[in-house]
Design a protein around this motif. Sequence first.
Motif, PDB file in Angstrom:
ATOM      1  N   ASP A 224       2.374  10.574  -4.639  1.00 15.67           N
ATOM      2  CA  ASP A 224       1.229  10.179  -3.826  1.00 15.67           C
ATOM      3  C   ASP A 224       1.709   9.679  -2.465  1.00 15.67           C
ATOM      4  O   ASP A 224       1.534   8.510  -2.104  1.00 15.67           O
ATOM      5  N   MET A 225       2.296  10.571  -1.689  1.00 18.37           N
ATOM      6  CA  MET A 225       2.844  10.185  -0.390  1.00 18.37           C
ATOM      7  C   MET A 225       1.751   9.715   0.564  1.00 18.37           C
ATOM      8  O   MET A 225       1.895   8.708   1.264  1.00 18.37           O
ATOM      9  N   TYR A 226       0.640  10.441   0.591  1.00 20.05           N
ATOM     10  CA  TYR A 226      -0.409  10.143   1.565  1.00 20.05           C
ATOM     11  C   TYR A 226      -1.265   8.945   1.160  1.00 20.05           C
ATOM     12  O   TYR A 226      -2.129   8.519   1.930  1.00 20.05           O
ATOM     13  N   GLY A 227      -0.998   8.399  -0.019  1.00 22.98           N
ATOM     14  CA  GLY A 227      -1.674   7.162  -0.410  1.00 22.98           C
ATOM     15  C   GLY A 227      -1.031   5.939   0.201  1.00 22.98           C
ATOM     16  O   GLY A 227      -1.558   4.830   0.097  1.00 22.98           O
ATOM     17  N   CYS A 228       0.123   6.116   0.845  1.00 22.16           N
ATOM     18  CA  CYS A 228       0.844   5.003   1.474  1.00 22.16           C
ATOM     19  C   CYS A 228       0.378   4.869   2.920  1.00 22.16           C
ATOM     20  O   CYS A 228       0.740   5.688   3.772  1.00 22.16           O
ATOM     21  N   GLU A 229      -0.429   3.869   3.190  1.00 20.83           N
ATOM     22  CA  GLU A 229      -0.965   3.639   4.524  1.00 20.83           C
ATOM     23  C   GLU A 229      -0.552   2.248   5.002  1.00 20.83           C
ATOM     24  O   GLU A 229      -0.432   1.321   4.212  1.00 20.83           O
ATOM     25  N   PHE A 230      -0.354   2.098   6.269  1.00 20.88           N
ATOM     26  CA  PHE A 230       0.109   0.828   6.838  1.00 20.88           C
ATOM     27  C   PHE A 230      -0.779   0.415   8.007  1.00 20.88           C
ATOM     28  O   PHE A 230      -0.317   0.111   9.093  1.00 20.88           O
TER      29      PHE A 230
ATOM     30  N   PHE B  67       1.300  -4.796   2.615  1.00 15.93           N
ATOM     31  CA  PHE B  67       1.016  -4.795   4.053  1.00 15.93           C
ATOM     32  C   PHE B  67      -0.484  -4.865   4.309  1.00 15.93           C
ATOM     33  O   PHE B  67      -0.949  -5.628   5.171  1.00 15.93           O
ATOM     34  N   ARG B  68      -1.248  -4.090   3.553  1.00 15.84           N
ATOM     35  CA  ARG B  68      -2.679  -4.010   3.801  1.00 15.84           C
ATOM     36  C   ARG B  68      -3.438  -5.219   3.273  1.00 15.84           C
ATOM     37  O   ARG B  68      -4.558  -5.493   3.711  1.00 15.84           O
ATOM     38  N   SER B  69      -2.829  -5.946   2.330  1.00 14.95           N
ATOM     39  CA  SER B  69      -3.525  -7.104   1.760  1.00 14.95           C
ATOM     40  C   SER B  69      -3.647  -8.247   2.758  1.00 14.95           C
ATOM     41  O   SER B  69      -4.611  -9.019   2.721  1.00 14.95           O
TER      42      SER B  69
ATOM     43  N   LYS C 113      -4.504   7.485   7.151  1.00 11.11           N
ATOM     44  CA  LYS C 113      -3.720   8.464   6.412  1.00 11.11           C
ATOM     45  C   LYS C 113      -2.691   9.128   7.317  1.00 11.11           C
ATOM     46  O   LYS C 113      -2.984   9.460   8.468  1.00 11.11           O
ATOM     47  N   ALA C 114      -1.473   9.301   6.803  1.00  9.47           N
ATOM     48  CA  ALA C 114      -0.407   9.930   7.594  1.00  9.47           C
ATOM     49  C   ALA C 114      -0.803  11.342   8.004  1.00  9.47           C
ATOM     50  O   ALA C 114      -1.549  12.042   7.309  1.00  9.47           O
ATOM     51  N   VAL C 115      -0.288  11.773   9.144  1.00 11.20           N
ATOM     52  CA  VAL C 115      -0.539  13.128   9.636  1.00 11.20           C
ATOM     53  C   VAL C 115       0.286  14.140   8.854  1.00 11.20           C
ATOM     54  O   VAL C 115      -0.220  15.184   8.429  1.00 11.20           O
ATOM     55  N   VAL C 116       1.579  13.832   8.662  1.00 12.29           N
ATOM     56  CA  VAL C 116       2.471  14.690   7.881  1.00 12.29           C
ATOM     57  C   VAL C 116       3.526  13.821   7.206  1.00 12.29           C
ATOM     58  O   VAL C 116       3.786  12.690   7.624  1.00 12.29           O
TER      59      VAL C 116
END
Length: 451
Positions: free
Chosen positions: A388-394, A191-193, A398-401
């Motif tokens: 590494d849940m918070y490493g997943c960004e879209f 997604f980020r690429s 960074k996710a809040v929770v």
Amino acid sequence: MTSSVRRISECFIKPLYDLPPDAKQPIHFTPFELVFLNANYSQKGLLFQKPPPPENGDFSITAFLDDLRHSLSATLTHFYPLAARLATKKEENPPSYIIYLDPENSPGAKFVYATVDITVAEVVTSIDVPLVVHSFFDLNTAINHDGHTLPLLSIQVTELVDGIFIGGSVNHVVADGTSFWNFMAAWSEIFRSKQQDSYSISRSPVFKRSALEGCDDQIINLSYTHQNQFMERFQSPQFKERFFHFSSASVSRLKAKANAECNMHKISSLQAVSALLWRCITRVRSPPRDTQTACKLACSNRHRLKPPLSDDYFGNPVQMVGGTASVEELMSHGLGWAAFRLHEAVRSHDHTVVEKWVRSWSRTPTINKMSGVFDPNTINIGSSPRFDMYGCEFGLGKAVVARSGCANKADGKITMFPGRDGGGSIDVEVCLLPKYMAEIEYDKEFISALK
């Protein structure tokens, strides 16, 4: 909080590119996976804040959803089993009953867009997890066997007033937590690429099923003639869910205390926190002192096998491993004693133990029933603070929770999450009957450990 989630649209998404011939072959499951046919789908998700004004002037939910769908399709090219369905092959002579994954004959993974009139703060600051969070996920009542007719993966994107929740429901026979978060990391990467002509990922999944060396691609013939002989839909009594945050400092103190009491340095942070939960939940439950109690941990077999499986092995090579003790023993000893019981249970779960179980189960295959998993004197700990849940960004930062759905929960179910601030901090989701939840917040040992 009375707002309800409204479903706006849904569709099915297939891999972006046609699968090569070898990817169209059936994938057969291992004993680790088949025992979970009665479990619910696994449900995990991330809550993001929408870009605040004026930065969100360029944010379009329509464009965002289009990018999510397109990148999901590209990701499914790599993780194609998630766009498949389960299938059963039955023969009468000789008798056979084989459940496998069929990469063809499926409409794909499901993608849902929904909205709800609540804010991020209402989700995050509520003392108990709001029930509306369960509606951020699809397939809430599905069991893994339903993957014959339901998608193996359903992504629900729920738009809040000021946030976006991306929730995934994945068939737990097909993927464990490690596999799911590897998929989410790959989806986030694509997604980020924003590359329209290349969809490479850093880590490719490994689909070759293996339970033991020499048993690769073994086709397991279940000892049934009809699904009704093993299927069960477990109904849990009503419980409350609450998150507790263990800072990196509090985790370090618990680990140091447990190791000091045992005069050793091998007890892990997870074992120390789990031991605390075991003791405190048992205390508020107040069973008779001669009652046997247990603390069970979800344990990946990837590195326990010889040779080990890759970290990128895509499947569910997980078993529950636990320590047991009478209530009298657990309460009369300290944190270190309980943590050492868990440490020894995990340490002794080696290749020899796993091999013995696999060979025994393969001779007389049986499917677990969830009614036998949630014992009133047991706590069951799943997920991992190492994911590494918070490493997943879209594209939203960074996710809040991180949150989970209602699946596979009952009194005594504990779900581990990494703390958002990192550094070894842990967020613990605790499910307890209302009367126990009301008492644990006054348990001195528990509350002092959170400071």
